[in-house]
Design a protein around this motif. Structure first.
Motif, mmCIF file in Angstrom:
data_model
loop_
_atom_site.group_PDB
_atom_site.id
_atom_site.type_symbol
_atom_site.label_atom_id
_atom_site.label_comp_id
_atom_site.label_asym_id
_atom_site.label_seq_id
_atom_site.Cartn_x
_atom_site.Cartn_y
_atom_site.Cartn_z
ATOM 1 N N ASN A 108 0.832 -1.212 0.000
ATOM 2 C CA ASN A 108 0.000 0.000 0.000
ATOM 3 C C ASN A 108 0.864 1.259 0.000
ATOM 4 N N LYS A 109 1.969 1.197 0.777
ATOM 5 C CA LYS A 109 2.914 2.331 0.773
ATOM 6 C C LYS A 109 3.537 2.486 -0.619
ATOM 7 N N ARG A 110 3.887 1.339 -1.213
ATOM 8 C CA ARG A 110 4.472 1.370 -2.554
ATOM 9 C C ARG A 110 3.474 1.927 -3.572
ATOM 10 N N ARG A 111 2.212 1.515 -3.442
ATOM 11 C CA ARG A 111 1.186 2.018 -4.361
ATOM 12 C C ARG A 111 0.987 3.523 -4.194
ATOM 13 N N SER A 112 1.010 4.000 -2.958
ATOM 14 C CA SER A 112 0.855 5.427 -2.708
ATOM 15 C C SER A 112 1.986 6.223 -3.368
ATOM 16 N N ASP A 113 3.203 5.693 -3.219
ATOM 17 C CA ASP A 113 4.355 6.363 -3.836
ATOM 18 C C ASP A 113 4.221 6.375 -5.361
ATOM 19 N N LEU A 114 3.801 5.235 -5.913
ATOM 20 C CA LEU A 114 3.649 5.141 -7.368
ATOM 21 C C LEU A 114 2.532 6.052 -7.877
ATOM 22 N N GLU A 115 1.467 6.161 -7.072
ATOM 23 C CA GLU A 115 0.368 7.056 -7.468
ATOM 24 C C GLU A 115 0.819 8.513 -7.449
ATOM 25 N N ASP A 116 1.714 8.854 -6.502
ATOM 26 C CA ASP A 116 2.280 10.210 -6.479
ATOM 27 C C ASP A 116 3.098 10.463 -7.759
ATOM 28 N N VAL A 117 3.882 9.445 -8.160
ATOM 29 C CA VAL A 117 4.659 9.562 -9.395
ATOM 30 C C VAL A 117 3.724 9.700 -10.592
ATOM 31 N N GLU A 118 2.673 8.883 -10.596
ATOM 32 C CA GLU A 118 1.699 8.924 -11.686
ATOM 33 C C GLU A 118 1.056 10.315 -11.779
ATOM 34 N N LEU A 119 0.708 10.897 -10.634
ATOM 35 C CA LEU A 119 0.083 12.208 -10.608
ATOM 36 C C LEU A 119 1.055 13.278 -11.116
ATOM 37 N N GLU A 120 2.323 13.173 -10.708
ATOM 38 C CA GLU A 120 3.330 14.149 -11.160
ATOM 39 C C GLU A 120 3.511 14.078 -12.671
ATOM 40 N N VAL A 121 3.549 12.845 -13.204
ATOM 41 C CA VAL A 121 3.707 12.675 -14.652
ATOM 42 C C VAL A 121 2.480 13.229 -15.383
ATOM 43 N N LEU A 122 1.287 12.965 -14.822
ATOM 44 C CA LEU A 122 0.055 13.444 -15.437
ATOM 45 C C LEU A 122 0.015 14.970 -15.479
ATOM 46 N N GLU A 123 0.422 15.613 -14.379
ATOM 47 C CA GLU A 123 0.456 17.079 -14.340
ATOM 48 C C GLU A 123 1.472 17.625 -15.343
#
Length: 245
Positions: A108-123
């Protein structure tokens, strides 16, 4: 010395006038064909297209990066779902279930980190897409200006071509009615000198704009009216008339 009746020589001025008009039209055509606005716009368009190409590459690369980030999130989400299903089933040793809980927390921690990366890439992708759209508008504006000016120039070139054809038709018809030997001398002089004939007006050659020397004037005055005389500076045929003397 070539000869022609004074009345025929006078006609050369009308012919020269038509040739001067054709020369002016040719110069106008060349000026239109080399209009600096076209060259400037072509240069600007080349730069703008280069920047647009770079913007498209950046968007393409970032889209690929986003797909990888989404795949990473999906992969971790699948693992979490699988581990949660095993945990909820209650099967297995207690120590294994405890380890499974720790693994789920880590995932879950790993997914949260990856989702942060995903959001940064999307922005970042949204920003790059906006830049691409803005650059596309710049290209479109330049192309619009180019098309407008090109259309204007084409219209003017068509008008020049039509006028050139009309003047050339009059020139050819007029030339056919001239004394043939005189015309031959004129055509040869025009081809070599750029000016075929001009007035000798009060001692000044209108071909060169220079006042002739006393010696040159004396030679010309000594020539018979039928003699064809030439400007010593420009080489053009000098057309004489008593009223211009």
């Amino acid at each position: 010395m070539a000869k022609a009746a004074p009345a025929e020589q006078l006609k050369l001025l009308d012919l020269q006038g038509l040739d001067a008009k054709l020369t002016a039209l040719a110069n106008r055509r060349r000026a239109l064909e080399t209009d600096p606005r076209i060259k400037d716009l072509e240069a600007a368009l080349a730069v703008a297209n280069g920047e647009l190409g770079a913007a498209k590459v950046a968007v393409h690369d970032t889209e690929a990066e986003l797909k990888r980030a989404e795949a990473d999130v999906e992969q971790v989400t699948v693992r979490i779902s699988r581990d949660e299903a095993r945990l909820n089933s209650g099967t297995g040793l207690s120590k294994d279930l405890v380890a499974l809980q720790k693994d789920i927390a880590s995932l879950n921690k790993r997914r949260s980190d990856l989702e942060d990366v995903e959001l940064e890439v999307l922005e970042r992708l949204d920003t790059l897409r906006e830049k691409q759209a803005a650059q596309q508008r710049i290209v479109d504006d330049i192309q619009g200006s180019f098309g407008s000016i090109r259309g204007e120039l084409d219209q003017e070139l068509a008008a020049v071509a039509a006028e050139t054809a009309e003047v050339k038709g009059r020139r050819d018809a007029f030339a056919q009615a001239l004394d043939a030997p005189l015309l031959a001398v004129y055509e040869k002089t025009l081809a070599r000198r750029g000016v075929g004939a001009a007035r000798l007006f009060h001692g000044t050659s209108e071909a060169s704009g220079m006042k002739l020397s006393p010696g040159d004037l004396a030679d010309i005055k000594a020539a018979a009216p039928e003699d064809i005389v030439f400007c010593p500076d420009s080489g053009a045929i000098l057309v004489r008339s008593e009223e211009w003397a």
